[in-house]
Write an enzyme that holds these catalytic residues in place. Sequence first.
Site, PDB file in Angstrom:
ATOM      1  N   ASP A  89     -62.509 102.886  54.283  1.00 56.15           N
ATOM      2  CA  ASP A  89     -63.081 103.858  53.351  1.00 56.15           C
ATOM      3  C   ASP A  89     -64.488 103.360  53.010  1.00 56.15           C
ATOM      4  O   ASP A  89     -64.862 102.229  53.317  1.00 56.15           O
ATOM      5  CB  ASP A  89     -62.166 103.962  52.129  1.00 56.15           C
ATOM      6  CG  ASP A  89     -62.458 105.232  51.325  1.00 56.15           C
ATOM      7  OD1 ASP A  89     -63.372 105.979  51.716  1.00 56.15           O
ATOM      8  OD2 ASP A  89     -61.774 105.461  50.316  1.00 56.15           O
ATOM      9  N   ASP A 124     -69.056 110.247  51.348  1.00 56.80           N
ATOM     10  CA  ASP A 124     -69.073 111.645  50.902  1.00 56.80           C
ATOM     11  C   ASP A 124     -69.182 111.732  49.388  1.00 56.80           C
ATOM     12  O   ASP A 124     -69.100 110.726  48.689  1.00 56.80           O
ATOM     13  CB  ASP A 124     -67.795 112.369  51.388  1.00 56.80           C
ATOM     14  CG  ASP A 124     -66.527 111.681  50.922  1.00 56.80           C
ATOM     15  OD1 ASP A 124     -66.487 110.439  50.897  1.00 56.80           O
ATOM     16  OD2 ASP A 124     -65.561 112.389  50.557  1.00 56.80           O
ATOM     17  N   CYS A 274     -30.370 102.777  45.583  1.00 54.56           N
ATOM     18  CA  CYS A 274     -31.114 102.783  46.843  1.00 54.56           C
ATOM     19  C   CYS A 274     -30.454 101.808  47.809  1.00 54.56           C
ATOM     20  O   CYS A 274     -29.853 100.823  47.389  1.00 54.56           O
ATOM     21  CB  CYS A 274     -32.554 102.381  46.534  1.00 54.56           C
ATOM     22  SG  CYS A 274     -33.533 101.939  47.964  1.00 54.56           S
ATOM     23  N   CYS A 276     -32.105 100.170  50.365  1.00 53.66           N
ATOM     24  CA  CYS A 276     -33.074  99.330  51.079  1.00 53.66           C
ATOM     25  C   CYS A 276     -32.669  97.864  50.988  1.00 53.66           C
ATOM     26  O   CYS A 276     -31.851  97.485  50.151  1.00 53.66           O
ATOM     27  CB  CYS A 276     -34.486  99.559  50.551  1.00 53.66           C
ATOM     28  SG  CYS A 276     -34.928  98.526  49.142  1.00 53.66           S
ATOM     29  N   CYS A 279     -32.864  96.496  47.395  1.00 57.45           N
ATOM     30  CA  CYS A 279     -31.875  97.042  46.450  1.00 57.45           C
ATOM     31  C   CYS A 279     -30.444  96.704  46.866  1.00 57.45           C
ATOM     32  O   CYS A 279     -29.543  96.702  46.021  1.00 57.45           O
ATOM     33  CB  CYS A 279     -32.047  98.550  46.323  1.00 57.45           C
ATOM     34  SG  CYS A 279     -33.605  99.001  45.561  1.00 57.45           S
TER      35      CYS A 279
END
Lengths: 648, 648
Positions: A89, A124, A274, A276, A279
Amino acid sequence: MVFEIKARDAAGRLGKFSTPHGTITTPALLPVINPNKLLISPQELQQQFGIEILITNSYIIYKDSNLHQHALENGLHHLLNFSGPIMTDSGAFQSYVYGSVSIDPLEIVRFQHDIGSDIGTILDIFSKPDQTKGEARAAVQETIKRAKMSVSEKKEMLLALPIQGALYPDLRTLCAQKMSQLDAGVFPIGGVVPLMEGQRYADLVHVILAAKQGLDPSKPVHLFGAGHPLLFPLAVALGCDLFDSASYAKFAQDNRLLFSWGTEHLSNLTELPCSCPICSKYSVEELLQETPMSRTQLLAKHNLYVCQAEIRHIRTAITRGNLWELVEQRAIQNPYLFNAVHQLKKTSYFKWLEQQESITKDAALKYSGTFTIYQPLLRRLNHRLLTHYTPPSQNALILPPTQSPYFKRYQNEIQAILQKDPTTTILMNSPMGPVPLELDEMYPYAQSEFPENPDGETRLITKKFIQKFIKHHHFNEINLIDVLLKHNDLTNIITLLDIRRVAAVADMQFGKGYGKILLQPPVEILKSKKTGKIRRVLSKNHHVLSMRAQDGLFTLKIAGGTALHKNCSPPFLRVVVDDEASPFVQEGKSVFSKFVVSCDPNLRPYDECLIVDQNDTLLAVGRCLLTAQEMQSFTVGVAVKTREHISV
Amino acid sequence: MVFEIKARDAAGRLGKFSTPHGTITTPALLPVINPNKLLISPQELQQQFGIEILITNSYIIYKDSNLHQHALENGLHHLLNFSGPIMTDSGAFQSYVYGSVSIDPLEIVRFQHDIGSDIGTILDIFSKPDQTKGEARAAVQETIKRAKMSVSEKKEMLLALPIQGALYPDLRTLCAQKMSQLDAGVFPIGGVVPLMEGQRYADLVHVILAAKQGLDPSKPVHLFGAGHPLLFPLAVALGCDLFDSASYAKFAQDNRLLFSWGTEHLSNLTELPCSCPICSKYSVEELLQETPMSRTQLLAKHNLYVCQAEIRHIRTAITRGNLWELVEQRAIQNPYLFNAVHQLKKTSYFKWLEQQESITKDAALKYSGTFTIYQPLLRRLNHRLLTHYTPPSQNALILPPTQSPYFKRYQNEIQAILQKDPTTTILMNSPMGPVPLELDEMYPYAQSEFPENPDGETRLITKKFIQKFIKHHHFNEINLIDVLLKHNDLTNIITLLDIRRVAAVADMQFGKGYGKILLQPPVEILKSKKTGKIRRVLSKNHHVLSMRAQDGLFTLKIAGGTALHKNCSPPFLRVVVDDEASPFVQEGKSVFSKFVVSCDPNLRPYDECLIVDQNDTLLAVGRCLLTAQEMQSFTVGVAVKTREHISV
């Protein structure tokens, strides 16, 4: 640099995007890396989380003398110790946050090139959502000016040209059109972080769609700063391919966990909802007992696992063709997202969305709530029942509401009425709308899963459409009780039904009356011995059409293509290829996008088409893989899969 | 054996269930272990997946001479090498599958006891869904007979007494009532596997609710054979506490992956749409390259990770009070599940579900689709607007649809109209229905998240209810345009609004007219300096009520309790405690369930109540934690949290 579409659904694309440091699969999440504080190392991101591309800020590197020197001497990839593609960026967001940045717009582009960024970004002008139209126009004009200057400095680097324009759709579209004329590598949609922070998802929809309608579709679109998985399915369905975000780390620092359904603060949870690896291993208490640094790292990992799973979920949905279903499932998780999806009902958006929508899909069309009936595919289908479908007669028997398979449920009634009057139009009520008997094996009628009692809005819309359909075709309703004849001579009835089915499906696919062109007598219909379903259609002893078992739609054979080509003038159903490519098509090779000169603007993904040369000589028949606009924009990838060619 | 409720939402309970080998948290999944082929070892189930309790089949062990001998000599826990609780099934399911089993019903109970099962199961008669009522009745009678005989053989073992009765609600309820009179440890709901295999979830709802309406609520309910996570939220919301299943292993053997939204075959996936440790580590290709045995193990682990995450998700939802939201999110994933949830709209079910429904919740009431408006809490609320609420006058100003905070959005209009006529009733249109100004800070009006445009069914129901509400209270609608007065003397208006708010909220909580009993002049209203919201209400210089900031509902102070006690006869608002417990309550201790003699059947979880002794002498005021039925059934745990007691 090439971007290629491998699969598509809604306006979403599963793509391959090639950069100097490798090819990535899109949709993709680019984690933001702060070179000054690495929470999770780039190697771990790659190996443990399957991250293929990173984003970092060239402005921060430029301003820090150590980083600056390191990056210039050894390159950006050495600085981050990452061998895959890296996007940078430019500092435009910093300029929004801090009011201004002290750097020359061309200098930062050159710097990004010199440190070896794969995809640089121009400096920009960030257009804020609350800007006046004058301010926004000035920001767009300056951004376009800088883009034009920057392109000549980029050399071999890919350049991201952001689309600005605040909340003014005409400015967004204009900016998109101007940027599409330049040598861009990626189109970021900019100025959207304040919209996402304020959960102004409805505004975000307007911004994305206005940009998309002006953009060259052959480049990936990046939603700048989007990092919450809640938003990914909708953004992809509207045509965004790349996301970047520091959210995984920022939310973790604040003890917040990202989920596909929203955000939860660790202190509000008693258990971790969750699956994952984090978790599944830790309890809430255990996480709270960790040191703040270690906890932040664990939560950041949870956040990345969840984001990556959602990206994989979306890619799966694109491949199977049920992305809208996923969008709707997410919409009811958040009232602002619900408002955003509600915006898509607007006719103006429908027009564009319908053009992106494939003709058929792998997955069944599954009811997933009150938005399902507004899906572009269903709206197009009902529209074609008015414009493409010809009923056998004005006498119509409308059978009570039921679910597929329709014919089987009413076999006796249907045979009885057709013996009394073979021209009777048979219509079945379905939760999707009226289903003419002739079409009951066509996608999505036979490939749908609706509950017995969908929501009231769906029932009302369906009811109103049936009334409109009856009025449009001037039907006289027949009462089933009047039908009392005995059953005999079923063979004729079935043959009659088969011919009606072939003509009706062909009309729905190609347009009203085209079924008749394809079915010149003598007509012969061959069926599968196993399923009893129609497989091949012969007209004048030539094989003109084949019906696919999975979606009940026709593939066009060369004899059918020849009949349509002879009877309908260009550009109808045509994909015109460059004369250079004609010999290859005549050998049965597929049509690559770069050889498409023009095509029928009404072709949709997975439509059957006629492949012709620049003199309108028929070369082959095939199946489109892209939208009409995409076939003409892309320079890589297959546009039409050739099925059968004229023998030379 | 004790079962204790720690948190509740809908008819779902977060509980602690004590067994000889330890206490487990419910809702819980009991993986089925086949002692002949261990796919995942019990230790790994415990350590990697957080599994607390297993289930295995005593009939298989009984029939296998090696297992039989091992189990009798060293015990079941040695055989499975597992130190936590183990439940055993009896062979009833095998008898359904194979027609019959060759074992004596009492012998298998004794065997389960002798091998040291924590929870044994009687050999019940599996009642098939397609049975005639006569057949089902016979199965129920034989099952009850065997239960009665088995109870005397169980000794210290907990015994599971299944509820049978096919699809006949009266038989299910009857069976549940009979079993509730016996010394049961767990109530399984039996004969449901064919319903789940056929996705007949609507039938399953009828079966569960019929059983629950006859069951003693102080024992855990086990849904026999339920192992698909898609079904867990609805089953828990209807009051099921335990699930057992071999699905995690069986589906894995067939290359099928379980997800909270349904089942996917590995070969239909291009990527793994899940964040679990398996899906985060492996790609589809890598899984396909594993050996069949290894792949089955990996997929079984995936299935368990997903199931356990869903159980944690449900427990979190119970604690926060948004379980219905989760149920609705799952309902749109599957048309059959959607049909099942649709059944809950029925008035007969609403009555029972409403009794289970807490008065207030931690989480905001979030719109999650077309079922939200039918949630028992919202239906009760709208009902109380007819029966509990007294409008200030028949002149009503109905303000246009908006979202909370209502008052702030119409502050000027409201003040203007009240200056013209202070008795005007002010009503705000909301996506939930009409909100009288006096109630706009009460749960869930202020604690709700609805989109601007909910679905059409919701809008229609809301519109119809507003019309009913206007007719019921004989309102004359006032047009806002007529209101043109200048604003002055706001103090009086605000005081007037405050008193109206206090009376209206008290009426909604306790019943029509009770606000007046509590507000004997002089009335003083004290507000928070920080938020400007009402905090304390004094009547005749006594502190009668306090308003909770988080939900805008009142807590009852002892002076308020005394006023209500004096003016309303039993059983209104009473929880009657055993005289043995009175001294403890008089010291401010909480009321344990086992000391509850009787109570007002209209008390709901989180209702304020009067704690009295058996002579109706007021001892204290407090807050119910359970339903009226639960307070009278449970023998452990807190029933009422005492807030303030009469000084003795």
